[in-house]
Design a protein around this motif. Sequence first.
Motif, short mmCIF file in Angstrom:
data_model
loop_
_atom_site.label_atom_id
_atom_site.label_comp_id
_atom_site.label_asym_id
_atom_site.label_seq_id
_atom_site.Cartn_x
_atom_site.Cartn_y
_atom_site.Cartn_z
N GLU A 101 0.84 -1.20 0.00
CA GLU A 101 0.00 0.00 0.00
C GLU A 101 0.87 1.25 0.00
N TYR A 102 1.95 1.20 0.76
CA TYR A 102 2.84 2.35 0.83
C TYR A 102 3.46 2.64 -0.54
N LEU A 103 3.91 1.57 -1.19
CA LEU A 103 4.53 1.77 -2.50
C LEU A 103 3.50 2.21 -3.55
N ALA A 104 2.27 1.70 -3.44
CA ALA A 104 1.21 2.13 -4.37
C ALA A 104 0.95 3.63 -4.19
N PHE A 105 0.99 4.08 -2.93
CA PHE A 105 0.80 5.51 -2.63
C PHE A 105 1.95 6.33 -3.22
N VAL A 106 3.18 5.88 -2.96
CA VAL A 106 4.36 6.59 -3.48
C VAL A 106 4.31 6.64 -5.01
N SER A 107 3.92 5.52 -5.59
CA SER A 107 3.85 5.44 -7.06
C SER A 107 2.83 6.43 -7.61
N ALA A 108 1.65 6.51 -6.95
CA ALA A 108 0.61 7.44 -7.42
C ALA A 108 1.07 8.88 -7.27
#
Lengths: 404, 242
Positions: free
Chosen positions: B93-100
């Motif tokens: 979830e953290y990486l999905a957030f950073v990616s967005a």
Amino acid sequence: MPVSRQASAFRQLERTLTRRRLLQLDPRMRGEIALLSLLIAGFLFWQVRVPLDGLTRARGPLAGTAVIVVAWLTLAGLGGILAGTRHVRCLEAGPAGPEWLALPCEHGPLEHHLAWASRSRAWWLVIPALGVLAAAVGLMPTWWLAPLAAAFALLLYAASTLGCAIAYRAVRITPRKAGLHRIEQILSQAAPRLMRRRVPSPDWQPAPAWVALAAKDLRITLRLGSVLRSVSLPVALGGLSLLAWQIPGEPATRHFAAFTLILLAAATLAEWLAMLAGSDPFGVLRVLPIGVATVWGARFAWGAAGTLLLVLGQAIAARELAPHAWQLFLIWSGAATLTIATLGVNYGVTLFPRADLAQRLLGLALGLAVVASVMLPLSGWIVLLAAVLHSARRLPHWSRLEES
Amino acid sequence: MLGVSRLTRRYGGITALDDVSLEIAPGEIVGLLGANGAGKSTLLRTAAGLQPPDAGTVTIAGMDLWATPVEAKRRLGYAAEEPTFYEELSAEEYLAFVSAVRGLDAPAARERAALLFGVLGLSGRTSEPVQQFSHGMRKKLSFVAAVLHRPPVLLCDEALEGFDASGALAAKEELRALAAAGTAILFSSHVTETIERLCDRAILLHRGRVVRELDRSVWGGPPAGPSPLEREFLVVSGSTDG
């Protein structure tokens, strides 16, 4: 080390910690705390003085003393509950300080020290007690006041100690291990209570940065107990403001109750928004390619959504109002909620990562607005708008804020 | 690619960085060596935009970090010494957030994250909240977040400290691959051996000043593969993992 020497070492530690914590408060915070204490004590003085005066005139100073003793018992009881609940939480989550079990501590001094740490918050109840005591000045013999003050200190100490003792016995130990002292069992089960928890896989959807931030805020709110509790208050107050229209009696009473509850819901919504800003780890946001507009926009979106929900709910609940009054009420409620929410967003963003400071300044600004409104109708709006504008002026500095 | 010019940073009366200047070209891995308190972390935190300098400038791929922070940070990756996260979010979830937030192509970012999680040995743990992670796992997650977007400039602050041997080897491979693709990397460590094996050049920092710059010819030897001890570790961990 003999027990007495350990006990004395713990007392020395407690004195040092108390001194250090007081010194750590910056002058502005000390001023704010003093001001808030004065407001609370003053409010209680104002509430207690007149009835106490009437009572002592009618039935003599002993009757007044009885009332004060009841107040003391109530406050001390509250102190006991505060200390006890905090003690349970500390013991279950693992108390602050070093790895206590790794130190050769005797059980008694360690138990006393942990209870001391949990009792510390109960001493804030001295502030309302001072307000009550001040209300008694001149209504009973002056020499009674010192024993009354001492009695309160003793009562509060006894109640908070009792609260901690009950809490200590209330902590559940599973499974019990033979040969271990209770404090050892509690401390040994506190740390490894982390269970392997999993969450569903996220959607890797492309989204504007402010939407990603707002979605992340929702996840944090739903998973972090303190933030969830913080958002449940505006939801509850918003719901109550809708129910206020069902109060029997005069329409004006319903109108007043609904608007008061809307303002309270707005204030708690703003507090949540300030708290959300504080939940951002400093290093995470600062290295990402986002500016203050994105961060502010994500938080403002939640403020606007909360306002919209509240206004829509009121539009349905307040149908008994005449069309013109209905429109005015909705505009007034919406504008107040959005302004207060914006103030929460501004403080949260500009004082990042100090959410505690943001919440205190928000409380002060709203308190001033209420006082101004009581003194001069509508002047609260001026205070509120001035606070919004003043806090907005600091928004461009966001990218240069530093970790405190 | 990374330019630091006359950077000074003070904490009260203490000068942590004193007129520091350095340049790192595309594809270059530069080691930053120094004792504890020499100013390595201060330099990297200031170059990453976590704290403003008292004087001097930082340019990331030609962008002034403090004049155009958003544009500069699009081109920057930073792996912190003590990384912080949203503890309640899972690693994925953290990486999905950073990616967005970085505006990356979502399927490609997801694929790359899975690949990096795999080589760093985090694959089975990515759906757990970060608060359940050990120190080494947190460092690995910080590393993945820093390299996910293949940044033109990468700052690593003791990035491999806490990694297990296989994770450290995989991370070094990733760093070399990034450098080969043109990333300028500033890699801080107090372990000289790591710098010797990974970096093309080394900068020695002492009391907030650059006191020496050395290139690979000084310590010699090409970047080696696993050491004998690391090879043994890989054999053992490979056999126990199945």
